[in-house]
Design a protein around this motif. Sequence first.
Motif, mmCIF file in Angstrom:
data_model
loop_
_atom_site.group_PDB
_atom_site.id
_atom_site.type_symbol
_atom_site.label_atom_id
_atom_site.label_comp_id
_atom_site.label_asym_id
_atom_site.label_seq_id
_atom_site.Cartn_x
_atom_site.Cartn_y
_atom_site.Cartn_z
ATOM 1 N N MET B 1 0.850 -1.195 0.000
ATOM 2 C CA MET B 1 0.000 0.000 0.000
ATOM 3 C C MET B 1 0.887 1.246 0.000
ATOM 4 S SD MET B 1 -2.825 1.126 2.747
ATOM 5 C CE MET B 1 -4.055 -0.176 2.530
ATOM 6 N N SER B 2 0.715 2.078 -0.986
ATOM 7 C CA SER B 2 1.545 3.281 -1.059
ATOM 8 C C SER B 2 0.991 4.354 -0.130
ATOM 9 C CB SER B 2 1.584 3.809 -2.488
ATOM 10 O OG SER B 2 0.346 4.406 -2.788
ATOM 11 N N ALA B 3 1.785 5.334 0.090
ATOM 12 C CA ALA B 3 1.374 6.427 0.977
ATOM 13 C C ALA B 3 0.192 7.175 0.386
ATOM 14 C CB ALA B 3 2.538 7.384 1.189
ATOM 15 N N LEU B 4 0.099 7.164 -0.968
ATOM 16 C CA LEU B 4 -0.988 7.899 -1.619
ATOM 17 C C LEU B 4 -2.355 7.345 -1.224
ATOM 18 C CD1 LEU B 4 -0.106 8.720 -5.336
ATOM 19 C CD2 LEU B 4 -0.948 10.246 -3.567
ATOM 20 N N ASP B 5 -2.443 6.034 -1.073
ATOM 21 C CA ASP B 5 -3.730 5.429 -0.735
ATOM 22 C C ASP B 5 -4.229 5.891 0.611
ATOM 23 O OD1 ASP B 5 -3.795 4.124 -3.052
ATOM 24 O OD2 ASP B 5 -2.905 2.267 -2.301
ATOM 25 N N ARG B 6 -3.291 6.296 1.436
ATOM 26 C CA ARG B 6 -3.702 6.708 2.776
ATOM 27 C C ARG B 6 -4.248 8.134 2.799
ATOM 28 N NH1 ARG B 6 -1.453 3.627 6.870
ATOM 29 N NH2 ARG B 6 -0.206 1.887 6.093
ATOM 30 N N LEU B 7 -4.002 8.860 1.694
ATOM 31 C CA LEU B 7 -4.491 10.236 1.679
ATOM 32 C C LEU B 7 -6.014 10.249 1.689
ATOM 33 C CD1 LEU B 7 -2.135 12.129 -0.747
ATOM 34 C CD2 LEU B 7 -2.419 12.449 1.696
ATOM 35 N N PRO B 8 -6.582 11.208 2.377
ATOM 36 C CA PRO B 8 -8.036 11.251 2.467
ATOM 37 C C PRO B 8 -8.690 11.495 1.110
ATOM 38 C CG PRO B 8 -7.069 13.236 3.348
ATOM 39 C CD PRO B 8 -5.944 12.295 3.110
ATOM 40 N N SER B 9 -9.816 10.900 0.905
ATOM 41 C CA SER B 9 -10.502 11.113 -0.363
ATOM 42 C C SER B 9 -11.988 11.401 -0.160
ATOM 43 C CB SER B 9 -10.334 9.888 -1.256
ATOM 44 O OG SER B 9 -10.750 8.740 -0.546
ATOM 45 N N GLY B 10 -12.617 10.682 0.747
ATOM 46 C CA GLY B 10 -14.070 10.786 0.869
ATOM 47 C C GLY B 10 -14.513 12.133 1.415
ATOM 48 N N ARG B 11 -15.805 12.378 1.359
ATOM 49 C CA ARG B 11 -16.364 13.631 1.873
ATOM 50 C C ARG B 11 -16.113 13.757 3.360
ATOM 51 N NH1 ARG B 11 -22.391 13.072 0.669
ATOM 52 N NH2 ARG B 11 -21.861 10.970 1.301
ATOM 53 N N GLY B 12 -16.253 12.632 4.058
ATOM 54 C CA GLY B 12 -16.086 12.641 5.500
ATOM 55 C C GLY B 12 -14.683 13.056 5.896
ATOM 56 N N ASP B 13 -13.690 12.584 5.096
ATOM 57 C CA ASP B 13 -12.302 12.901 5.438
ATOM 58 C C ASP B 13 -12.019 14.377 5.239
ATOM 59 O OD1 ASP B 13 -11.754 10.338 6.181
ATOM 60 O OD2 ASP B 13 -11.300 9.709 4.138
ATOM 61 N N ARG B 14 -12.618 14.955 4.198
ATOM 62 C CA ARG B 14 -12.420 16.394 3.992
ATOM 63 C C ARG B 14 -12.943 17.176 5.188
ATOM 64 N NH1 ARG B 14 -13.972 16.171 -1.484
ATOM 65 N NH2 ARG B 14 -15.903 17.264 -1.094
ATOM 66 N N ALA B 15 -14.121 16.758 5.674
ATOM 67 C CA ALA B 15 -14.688 17.442 6.843
ATOM 68 C C ALA B 15 -13.765 17.275 8.040
ATOM 69 C CB ALA B 15 -16.079 16.892 7.148
ATOM 70 N N LEU B 16 -13.151 16.078 8.153
ATOM 71 C CA LEU B 16 -12.260 15.820 9.281
ATOM 72 C C LEU B 16 -11.065 16.766 9.234
ATOM 73 C CD1 LEU B 16 -11.626 13.985 11.697
ATOM 74 C CD2 LEU B 16 -10.370 12.508 10.131
ATOM 75 N N ILE B 17 -10.477 16.900 8.030
ATOM 76 C CA ILE B 17 -9.312 17.783 7.891
ATOM 77 C C ILE B 17 -9.703 19.222 8.208
ATOM 78 C CG2 ILE B 17 -7.700 18.762 6.233
ATOM 79 C CD1 ILE B 17 -7.643 16.029 4.898
ATOM 80 N N ALA B 18 -10.836 19.645 7.643
ATOM 81 C CA ALA B 18 -11.278 21.018 7.899
ATOM 82 C C ALA B 18 -11.516 21.230 9.388
ATOM 83 C CB ALA B 18 -12.545 21.310 7.101
ATOM 84 N N GLY B 19 -12.119 20.233 10.029
ATOM 85 C CA GLY B 19 -12.407 20.343 11.454
ATOM 86 C C GLY B 19 -11.147 20.465 12.281
ATOM 87 N N VAL B 20 -10.151 19.599 11.969
ATOM 88 C CA VAL B 20 -8.900 19.653 12.717
ATOM 89 C C VAL B 20 -8.208 20.999 12.483
ATOM 90 C CG1 VAL B 20 -6.601 18.629 12.942
ATOM 91 C CG2 VAL B 20 -8.613 17.161 12.767
ATOM 92 N N ALA B 21 -8.270 21.490 11.216
ATOM 93 C CA ALA B 21 -7.654 22.780 10.914
ATOM 94 C C ALA B 21 -8.313 23.887 11.726
ATOM 95 C CB ALA B 21 -7.757 23.070 9.418
#
Lengths: 304, 347
Positions: B1-21
Amino acid sequence: MGLLQEAIFGIVTGSYIAIAAIGFTLIYGIVNMINFAYGEYLTLGAFVGFFAASAIPVPLPVAIVVAMVGGGVISIVLARGFFTPINHTGPVPLLLTSIGLGIAIRNAIRLFGGRSARYIETETTTFRVDAVPDVSIGSVDLLGGFFVTSEHLIVFGSAVAVFLAIHALLTRTDVGIAMRAMGDDESLARVRGIDTQLIRDSVWVLAGVLAGLAGVLMAIQTNVSSTTGFSHILQILSAAILGGAGSPYGAIIGAYVIGLALAISTAFLPSSMTGLSSAVAFAILIAVLLVKPSGIAGTEVREA
Amino acid sequence: MSALDRLPSGRGDRALIAGVACLFVGGLFALTPLQASLPSALYVFVEVGITFVIYGMLVLGLDLQYGHTGLVNFGHVVFFAVGAYATAMLAAQDSFSGIALGYPWPLALLVGVIAAALLGLVVSATSIRLRDDFLAIVTLATAEIFHSIFVNFEGVFGGNVGILGVPRPIAALVGDADTRLIATILVIGGITLITLAAVTRLTDAPYGRVLRAIRADELVTRSVGKSTIVYKTQAFVYGAALAGLAGGLFALYNGAVAPGFFTIQVTVTIWIGMLLGGAANHRAVLAGLAIIMGLRLVSRFGLSVTPVSGDVFAAFRLVVVGLILIAVIRFRPAGIWGDPQELGVDQ
């Protein structure tokens, strides 16, 4: 104040709740919706009665009749405008629509009438009985002297007249028998040639007439304001469910149980906590739904 | 599994990143001497915005219950209130009335969430089998009972005054009013976004499919071997716990709780927001709530330009809110962004 006096207040409260609860439960049984805006019908009826009695002015019995007619007209107009078009969508959209309608009407009344309470002026005669001995248990007096006002008698008498009239209507007239048939099974009723929309309309009118009467009786007892009906809607609802949703006879019993429970809990609660008596009514409601969801006489409301 | 696969993709993950930011930036404002200044015209926006992000948690929980599982909970405010009161009573110091125990606020917040979840468990254990409209009545009655308990037990809950002296963690760190408002909306907004990410994860998972299957047809779901009562109870408790979290945060932001904050009006607002946006779509319910709460701004601005009293304006706004609810159900039962086919309503 003795418990006997509280019981009289309870019977009076139970009487106007009973009149309203019959209308509420008829709508539930035949239109198959919980009408949360029903309290506003009472308020509107009370206002119609108030304006008839004070602005025109007409004698009180005429004002009551005007309020009943007004209630019936308001009810059918609102039903035609808001509920009949979405009748096929099921109970939850109908319940939500009635909640929205209730908010809109309540605040429209507040907008035009303000928050202040109005009083219908009546001549009251008070009958006192002081010969009853006190039987005290702790701070609560089990008997004690009591009084009955002519207003109490008007409310109770109207309620008894309504019970008899509703019983006659449901058992002796074609439209009443058709209502019971529809409450039982709407499809079968239609197969037998009953015009279901016509019956639904007549239920709306009947419920509106009862709401107008209950509203004006409440106004005579207490006062008229934009929250007159809304402050009673949960008690009406509790009475209807306690009696078994859809059953007018059950609603009468339920209303007196609620009225007496409210009044007697007021007597037993410490004076700083009398506000809790409304919670008692809801506690009864929840208990009924948990133990016997079909109420005293009614149908199953549990799914699984 | 490459590091790229671990990058967030779904809608939920975007919200998570925005929330943490958001949390991170909010934390910067709170913990460092960094300052923000706010034009006074924007105060009202930020204040309504804070209420919006708190109510956002309520609407996400309600959407989990009604939008996804079909549970008609019309007493959602009770879980909000219980979370707020539990947090306030545990954390408050030297309250004018009621109980104030003065424990650290993180513990109080945790207890608030647990108290709301427990109440949710009790309500669902007793009432979850009732038919839709009767469940609505029981939850509504529960909310009314708790409201009158809060008002009447003055020695415990402080009566109409409520409980004062609740610690305000952000206000304690930031002295400057502008910075405090910005930090508050960022921190609570960040928590709401993380909540959005969590419920999106939950409902995108097979678990969410079971919930939607229950709403569509409970009998069929049962017949394929799912214990629908367990799923319904879980969804109800999750929603209640979220409301408890919102209540706890509200108490810690507001510094006081009183029965006036927890009326049926809260339930009605979030219900209308949810139905207007479109149930069963997390971002849609938040957008719908934003529209309804935007009306508050309109009435505040309208108030300053028209010569009528505040009471008249409040009444007028509520008439509009009621009519919006009626119109949505009649003309757009799936809401603005909802999927009518999925919700099983005909347009």
